[in-house]
Design an enzyme around this catalytic site. Sequence first.
Site, PDB file in Angstrom:
ATOM      1  N   ASP A  92      11.850   3.224  -6.137  1.00 45.24           N
ATOM      2  CA  ASP A  92      10.524   2.629  -6.032  1.00 45.24           C
ATOM      3  C   ASP A  92      10.298   1.836  -7.309  1.00 45.24           C
ATOM      4  O   ASP A  92      10.872   2.130  -8.363  1.00 45.24           O
ATOM      5  CB  ASP A  92       9.451   3.708  -5.820  1.00 45.24           C
ATOM      6  N   ASP A 271       9.915   8.811   2.803  1.00 45.24           N
ATOM      7  CA  ASP A 271      10.089   9.674   1.635  1.00 45.24           C
ATOM      8  C   ASP A 271       8.755  10.345   1.418  1.00 45.24           C
ATOM      9  O   ASP A 271       7.711   9.821   1.818  1.00 45.24           O
ATOM     10  CB  ASP A 271      10.433   8.864   0.378  1.00 45.24           C
TER      11      ASP A 271
HETATM   12  N1  PRF Z   1       3.780   1.156  -2.968  1.00 39.79           N
HETATM   13  C1  PRF Z   1       4.859   1.605  -3.675  1.00 39.79           C
HETATM   14  N2  PRF Z   1       5.262   2.893  -3.617  1.00 39.79           N
HETATM   15  C2  PRF Z   1       4.557   3.746  -2.851  1.00 39.79           C
HETATM   16  C3  PRF Z   1       3.447   3.344  -2.104  1.00 39.79           C
HETATM   17  C4  PRF Z   1       3.020   1.977  -2.149  1.00 39.79           C
HETATM   18  O1  PRF Z   1       2.057   1.537  -1.516  1.00 39.79           O
HETATM   19  C5  PRF Z   1       2.970   4.499  -1.439  1.00 39.79           C
HETATM   20  C6  PRF Z   1       1.790   4.597  -0.557  1.00 39.79           C
HETATM   21  N3  PRF Z   1       1.858   5.650   0.359  1.00 39.79           N
HETATM   22  C7  PRF Z   1       3.824   5.540  -1.816  1.00 39.79           C
HETATM   23  N4  PRF Z   1       4.765   5.081  -2.661  1.00 39.79           N
HETATM   24  N5  PRF Z   1       5.533   0.738  -4.446  1.00 39.79           N
END
Ligand code: PRF
Length: 375
Positions: A92, A271
């Site tokens: 992420d 996830d």
């Molecule tokens: N953006 C990013 N990671 C995330 C989310 C998002 O909106 C969410 C929302 N449930 C979880 N992880 N970059």
Amino acid sequence: MTFELQHTDDASDARAGVITTDHGQILTPIFMPVGTEGAVKAVHFDELREEIKAQIILGNTYHLYLRPGLDVLRAAGGLHGFNGWERPILTDSGGFQVFSLTGIRKLSEEGCEFRSHIDGSKHFFTPENVMDTERIIGADIMMALDECPPGLSDYTYAKNSLAMTQRWLDRCIKRFDATEPLYGYRQSLFPIVQGCTYKDLRVEAAKFVADKGADGNAIGGLAVGEPTEVMYEMIEVVNAILPKDKPRYLMGVGTPQNILEAIERGVDMFDCVMPTRNGRNAMLFTYEGTMNMRNKKWETDFSPLDEGGCHIDRVTTKAYLHHLFKAKELLAMQIASIHNLAFYLRLVTDARQHIIAGDFTKWKASVIDQLGRRR
Ligand code: PRF
């Protein structure tokens, strides 16, 4: 990275497919255990492979950038070289973590300024340096930098935020295209659809993302406080537009019921910290419902944790796990985390098999109510 759609359900939008990366294949629908700091909390990689049958795990750019830091990761040959996990990894982008973890942050067109939750030091993330960081971490799938606004944001905030996320996406793509992987295997960039709970914004965001022709696409900004039914509606709106021949990833979701509902609506990847976080807090997920292992009712229940589960489920009794939680033994958290992750992987694997067999909706209807029961 390639995605092959193997079977589409007749009665719903559920799909079974296979993603091929340079670190191996991922059969979808898939659940990805969260390994924020390069480790899945309380679970060893051997258990991820052998008990849980994880096919891909997550890492977080925000955390890994702060610690161990980019010099260590580069010297190790990326996160795969560092932690020894040889299967696919997704990172992420850090935006979501910056917003949820750091009190002090400044958001501007250029990027976001934040203070480390570890030592308070000041840092700045931009779409460009996040791409560079994800190159260094070396994930097979890199996520674009986005803003995930609070679930109940007003329309004007949501619209302006989405516009910035879209400009950030263009900057991410530009940097991604201008740079090369560092370790000899390929990396893919997934854009993220935002737009809060506003249908017109979700439609616009999905079209914008679909036009980029990425290897896969993500849906963000859900499970952040909106009602569950609204989340399902947004998934439907977005999936009607996202390309069918590319994997779709619903970020940070959710309960076993949420996952089945989203699979039915055409989502392929998930996830969530729930199996590990709730597991460390003595809550187990099973097909028969959830169990609080601290409950006295398990004190003399010498039946296995889960007859149909992984090896550890079959050799551990409910009474023993109850005792471990009461005694605050670290093994309690390990066993509960392994059980929950193995259950989530079993859930998506079962879903996949029923999609292929052609009876997914019937199977889903037969298990969904039990999943939410309290045992
Ligand atoms: N953006 C990013 N990671 C995330 C989310 C998002 O909106 C969410 C929302 N449930 C979880 N992880 N970059």
